[in-house]
Design a protein around this motif. Structure first.
Motif, PDB file in Angstrom:
ATOM      1  N   GLY A   1      24.809  -2.356 -13.010  1.00  0.00           N
ATOM      2  CA  GLY A   1      23.823  -3.081 -12.217  1.00  0.00           C
ATOM      3  C   GLY A   1      23.300  -2.267 -11.052  1.00  0.00           C
ATOM      4  N   LEU A   2      24.006  -1.194 -10.713  1.00  0.00           N
ATOM      5  CA  LEU A   2      23.620  -0.358  -9.580  1.00  0.00           C
ATOM      6  C   LEU A   2      22.824   0.877  -9.988  1.00  0.00           C
ATOM      7  CD1 LEU A   2      27.027  -0.440  -7.631  1.00  0.00           C
ATOM      8  CD2 LEU A   2      24.904  -1.585  -6.959  1.00  0.00           C
ATOM      9  N   THR A   3      23.021   1.335 -11.224  1.00  0.00           N
ATOM     10  CA  THR A   3      22.328   2.541 -11.676  1.00  0.00           C
ATOM     11  C   THR A   3      22.156   2.553 -13.187  1.00  0.00           C
ATOM     12  OG1 THR A   3      22.388   4.966 -11.688  1.00  0.00           O
ATOM     13  CG2 THR A   3      24.498   3.849 -11.849  1.00  0.00           C
ATOM     14  N   GLY A   4      21.107   3.193 -13.612  1.00  0.00           N
ATOM     15  CA  GLY A   4      20.902   3.417 -15.037  1.00  0.00           C
ATOM     16  C   GLY A   4      21.271   4.824 -15.435  1.00  0.00           C
ATOM     17  N   CYS A   5      21.804   5.577 -14.484  1.00  0.00           N
ATOM     18  CA  CYS A   5      22.192   6.973 -14.735  1.00  0.00           C
ATOM     19  C   CYS A   5      23.545   7.039 -15.449  1.00  0.00           C
ATOM     20  CB  CYS A   5      22.272   7.732 -13.421  1.00  0.00           C
ATOM     21  SG  CYS A   5      20.690   7.889 -12.544  1.00  0.00           S
ATOM     22  N   PRO A   6      23.821   8.142 -16.119  1.00  0.00           N
ATOM     23  CA  PRO A   6      25.112   8.309 -16.804  1.00  0.00           C
ATOM     24  C   PRO A   6      26.284   8.282 -15.825  1.00  0.00           C
ATOM     25  CG  PRO A   6      23.521   9.931 -17.567  1.00  0.00           C
ATOM     26  CD  PRO A   6      22.921   9.288 -16.361  1.00  0.00           C
ATOM     27  N   PHE A   7      27.431   7.870 -16.347  1.00  0.00           N
ATOM     28  CA  PHE A   7      28.665   7.836 -15.557  1.00  0.00           C
ATOM     29  C   PHE A   7      29.841   7.940 -16.518  1.00  0.00           C
ATOM     30  CE2 PHE A   7      27.725   3.492 -16.730  1.00  0.00           C
ATOM     31  CZ  PHE A   7      28.950   2.972 -17.119  1.00  0.00           C
ATOM     32  N   GLY A   8      31.042   8.054 -15.961  1.00  0.00           N
ATOM     33  CA  GLY A   8      32.238   8.143 -16.782  1.00  0.00           C
ATOM     34  C   GLY A   8      33.298   7.152 -16.354  1.00  0.00           C
ATOM     35  N   VAL A   9      34.277   6.961 -17.228  1.00  0.00           N
ATOM     36  CA  VAL A   9      35.443   6.113 -16.958  1.00  0.00           C
ATOM     37  C   VAL A   9      36.683   6.902 -17.335  1.00  0.00           C
ATOM     38  CG1 VAL A   9      36.673   3.988 -17.552  1.00  0.00           C
ATOM     39  CG2 VAL A   9      34.174   3.966 -17.375  1.00  0.00           C
ATOM     40  N   ASN A  10      37.680   6.876 -16.472  1.00  0.00           N
ATOM     41  CA  ASN A  10      38.906   7.627 -16.712  1.00  0.00           C
ATOM     42  C   ASN A  10      40.057   6.709 -17.098  1.00  0.00           C
ATOM     43  OD1 ASN A  10      41.629   8.663 -15.047  1.00  0.00           O
ATOM     44  ND2 ASN A  10      40.661  10.195 -16.352  1.00  0.00           N
ATOM     45  N   LEU A  11      40.844   7.126 -18.095  1.00  0.00           N
ATOM     46  CA  LEU A  11      42.023   6.386 -18.537  1.00  0.00           C
ATOM     47  C   LEU A  11      43.280   7.222 -18.350  1.00  0.00           C
ATOM     48  CD1 LEU A  11      40.857   4.842 -21.959  1.00  0.00           C
ATOM     49  CD2 LEU A  11      40.713   3.821 -19.688  1.00  0.00           C
ATOM     50  N   PHE A  12      44.387   6.543 -18.008  1.00  0.00           N
ATOM     51  CA  PHE A  12      45.700   7.178 -17.994  1.00  0.00           C
ATOM     52  C   PHE A  12      46.323   7.018 -19.373  1.00  0.00           C
ATOM     53  CE2 PHE A  12      46.627   6.474 -13.177  1.00  0.00           C
ATOM     54  CZ  PHE A  12      45.768   7.520 -12.874  1.00  0.00           C
ATOM     55  N   MET A  13      46.887   8.090 -19.895  1.00  0.00           N
ATOM     56  CA  MET A  13      47.588   7.999 -21.170  1.00  0.00           C
ATOM     57  C   MET A  13      48.940   7.309 -20.981  1.00  0.00           C
ATOM     58  SD  MET A  13      45.747   9.238 -23.556  1.00  0.00           S
ATOM     59  CE  MET A  13      47.018   9.308 -24.821  1.00  0.00           C
ATOM     60  N   PRO A  14      49.367   6.495 -21.955  1.00  0.00           N
ATOM     61  CA  PRO A  14      50.699   5.888 -21.886  1.00  0.00           C
ATOM     62  C   PRO A  14      51.768   6.964 -21.801  1.00  0.00           C
ATOM     63  CG  PRO A  14      49.396   4.886 -23.633  1.00  0.00           C
ATOM     64  CD  PRO A  14      48.632   6.092 -23.163  1.00  0.00           C
ATOM     65  N   GLN A  15      52.833   6.690 -21.072  1.00  0.00           N
ATOM     66  CA  GLN A  15      53.875   7.681 -20.857  1.00  0.00           C
ATOM     67  C   GLN A  15      55.118   7.392 -21.702  1.00  0.00           C
ATOM     68  OE1 GLN A  15      53.311  10.522 -18.527  1.00  0.00           O
ATOM     69  NE2 GLN A  15      51.449   9.651 -19.389  1.00  0.00           N
ATOM     70  N   PRO A  16      55.747   8.434 -22.225  1.00  0.00           N
ATOM     71  CA  PRO A  16      56.970   8.246 -23.019  1.00  0.00           C
ATOM     72  C   PRO A  16      58.115   7.776 -22.130  1.00  0.00           C
ATOM     73  CG  PRO A  16      56.611  10.565 -22.578  1.00  0.00           C
ATOM     74  CD  PRO A  16      55.374   9.853 -22.099  1.00  0.00           C
TER      75      PRO A  16
ATOM     76  N   HIS B   1      30.166   1.525  -6.240  1.00  0.00           N
ATOM     77  CA  HIS B   1      29.141   2.020  -5.317  1.00  0.00           C
ATOM     78  C   HIS B   1      29.237   3.544  -5.133  1.00  0.00           C
ATOM     79  CE1 HIS B   1      28.462  -2.225  -4.225  1.00  0.00           C
ATOM     80  NE2 HIS B   1      27.274  -1.790  -3.843  1.00  0.00           N
ATOM     81  N   LEU B   2      30.441   4.087  -5.152  1.00  0.00           N
ATOM     82  CA  LEU B   2      30.608   5.532  -5.046  1.00  0.00           C
ATOM     83  C   LEU B   2      30.070   6.222  -6.293  1.00  0.00           C
ATOM     84  CD1 LEU B   2      31.683   8.135  -3.792  1.00  0.00           C
ATOM     85  CD2 LEU B   2      33.946   7.575  -4.734  1.00  0.00           C
ATOM     86  N   ALA B   3      30.483   5.754  -7.454  1.00  0.00           N
ATOM     87  CA  ALA B   3      30.041   6.365  -8.704  1.00  0.00           C
ATOM     88  C   ALA B   3      28.523   6.276  -8.844  1.00  0.00           C
ATOM     89  CB  ALA B   3      30.721   5.690  -9.890  1.00  0.00           C
ATOM     90  N   ALA B   4      27.947   5.137  -8.462  1.00  0.00           N
ATOM     91  CA  ALA B   4      26.495   4.967  -8.568  1.00  0.00           C
ATOM     92  C   ALA B   4      25.754   5.942  -7.657  1.00  0.00           C
ATOM     93  CB  ALA B   4      26.116   3.529  -8.215  1.00  0.00           C
ATOM     94  N   ALA B   5      26.243   6.097  -6.431  1.00  0.00           N
ATOM     95  CA  ALA B   5      25.584   6.996  -5.482  1.00  0.00           C
ATOM     96  C   ALA B   5      25.594   8.433  -5.987  1.00  0.00           C
ATOM     97  CB  ALA B   5      26.265   6.903  -4.121  1.00  0.00           C
ATOM     98  N   VAL B   6      26.730   8.859  -6.551  1.00  0.00           N
ATOM     99  CA  VAL B   6      26.839  10.226  -7.070  1.00  0.00           C
ATOM    100  C   VAL B   6      25.910  10.420  -8.265  1.00  0.00           C
ATOM    101  CG1 VAL B   6      28.387  11.888  -8.173  1.00  0.00           C
ATOM    102  CG2 VAL B   6      29.186  10.542  -6.222  1.00  0.00           C
ATOM    103  N   SER B   7      25.926   9.485  -9.194  1.00  0.00           N
ATOM    104  CA  SER B   7      25.072   9.603 -10.378  1.00  0.00           C
ATOM    105  C   SER B   7      23.590   9.565 -10.017  1.00  0.00           C
ATOM    106  CB  SER B   7      25.405   8.492 -11.376  1.00  0.00           C
ATOM    107  OG  SER B   7      26.685   8.680 -11.951  1.00  0.00           O
ATOM    108  N   GLU B   8      23.234   8.696  -9.088  1.00  0.00           N
ATOM    109  CA  GLU B   8      21.831   8.602  -8.667  1.00  0.00           C
ATOM    110  C   GLU B   8      21.349   9.900  -8.044  1.00  0.00           C
ATOM    111  OE1 GLU B   8      19.302   6.068  -8.533  1.00  0.00           O
ATOM    112  OE2 GLU B   8      20.477   5.222 -10.183  1.00  0.00           O
ATOM    113  N   ALA B   9      22.268  10.646  -7.415  1.00  0.00           N
ATOM    114  CA  ALA B   9      21.904  11.901  -6.756  1.00  0.00           C
ATOM    115  C   ALA B   9      21.889  13.089  -7.713  1.00  0.00           C
ATOM    116  CB  ALA B   9      22.864  12.178  -5.602  1.00  0.00           C
ATOM    117  N   GLY B  10      22.243  12.858  -8.968  1.00  0.00           N
ATOM    118  CA  GLY B  10      22.205  13.934  -9.952  1.00  0.00           C
ATOM    119  C   GLY B  10      23.547  14.507 -10.338  1.00  0.00           C
TER     120      GLY B  10
END
Length: 362
Positions: free
Chosen positions: A59-74, A26-35
């Motif tokens: 399902g909440l927005t058709g606007c672009p968004f991103g996904v963040n991943l953590f890299m595996p640690q040694p 819901h947070l990501a959708a609101a930000v993307s919907e606002a531009g």
């Protein structure tokens, strides 16, 4: 900024991916919907949990968004140091009436499984924290139509990001809340982080790819400042943490502007890696001797943090926050994007007028 990234950002505002349940759909959708560009945080989630959140967001927005991943640690943590820290946390375990977590609960955060999901179900943007993925991974994502962004905390790291083939770099200043995205966790560099404006200037001279500035940004005037310094967009985390759409615990949200919490510090107390949060009892008591051991310490303290949150005890929680936390505004996320954009335009107009007049910018 490249045309591909510009098209995703009507406003140069990126909502930082905050792991631990803050960056919900819901947070990501609101930000993307606002531009702006909303982000989901896949850190500490299973691959299926990430996938379900992506489905919900779509399902909440058709606007672009991103996904963040953590890299595996040694594997470089000293098991003996982790064991000593566990003994030092015995009092916390007793106080919160919960067992400590198992430090060897996994190092890779389901990285490969999450990548497989993102390649099978491409999203517009994927960002990486704690290091650089292989060139093959970046190329695979590019073929899938995904833009890639990687955090850097120095000009040298930013140059490595560009050489790896990422589409953009996040220049994370020492002011930023949450974990510093250093590519290698070196305890000898603790306390030597670079301020955002200096970092932007250094990174701009080192690389040609777009820069997203991150670290303590809470107002549109600050966005104007980082753009003037050479960034192409600004990433804000703490500013969105206080919004009603944020999944942050209510105690965490309230602590941002609570006079009891007057400052932030970088600490290893909660996770074993440097992360900026509001200074509370847990940080003061355990920060000075917490070992460099991520994610072992994260796993170890996880039950304590959950118990503190359940009890509404801000003194035992990891209250991640940037240096600008006292400037947090309890606005709906979409409205916050609009306010920030208006402030940015006001600052730009003032700068332009001052230049035309040949006067000072006040």
């Amino acid at each position: 900024m490249s045309t591909a990234l510009t098209d995703l950002l009507p406003h140069p505002i990126v909502q930082a991916p905050m792991a631990g349940g803050v960056s919900v759909p819901h947070l990501a959708a609101a930000v993307s919907e606002a531009g702006g560009l909303g982000f989901l945080a896949a850190g500490y989630k299973t691959a299926d949990g990430m996938y379900q959140e992506i489905k919900q967001l779509r399902g909440l927005t058709g606007c672009p968004f991103g996904v963040n991943l953590f890299m595996p640690q040694p594997e470089y943590a000293d098991p003996a140091a982790v064991e000593v820290y566990a003994h030092q946390l015995a009092g916390e375990s007793s106080w919160y009436e919960t067992e400590l977590g198992e430090p060897d609960s996994g190092r890779d955060d389901g990285y490969d499984a999450k990548l497989a999901v993102l390649l099978d179900n491409p999203v517009p943007v994927v960002s990486f924290h704690f290091g650089i993925p292989s060139t093959d991974v970046l190329e695979s994502l590019r073929r899938a139509g995904t833009l890639t962004v990687i955090t850097a905390t120095t000009a040298e790291e930013a140059l490595a990001v560009q050489r790896a083939g990422a589409d953009a770099v996040i220049a994370q200043g020492v002011e930023a809340g949450g974990h510093q995205g250093t590519h290698r966790d070196n305890p000898e560099t603790d306390g030597t982080g670079i301020g955002l404006l200096s970092l932007i200037a250094q990174v701009r001279e080192a690389v040609d790819i777009p820069i997203i500035a991150a670290g303590g940004i809470m107002r549109g005037s600050q966005i104007a400042a980082v753009l003037a310094a050479g960034a192409n967009a600004a990433q804000l985390g703490t500013a969105f943490l206080a919004t009603p759409e944020s999944g942050a615990n209510a105690v965490h949200k309230q602590a941002l502007t609570n006079p009891l919490f007057v400052r932030t510090e970088l600490t290893r107390a909660f996770s074993g890696r440097p992360a900026r949060g509001l200074v509370n009892r847990f940080m003061r008591e355990h920060g000075p001797y917490a070992p460099a051991a991520y994610p072992e310490v994260h796993h170890l303290t996880s039950p304590l943090r959950k118990a503190a949150a359940k009890a509404g005890d801000a003194q035992g929680m990891a209250l991640w926050a940037g240096q600008g936390h006292r400037m947090a505004r309890e606005l709906p996320a979409g409205q916050l994007v609009e306010v920030l954009s208006a402030e940015l335009e006001e600052a730009r107009t003032a700068l332009s007028a001052a230049r035309e007049a040949g006067g000072e910018v006040r």
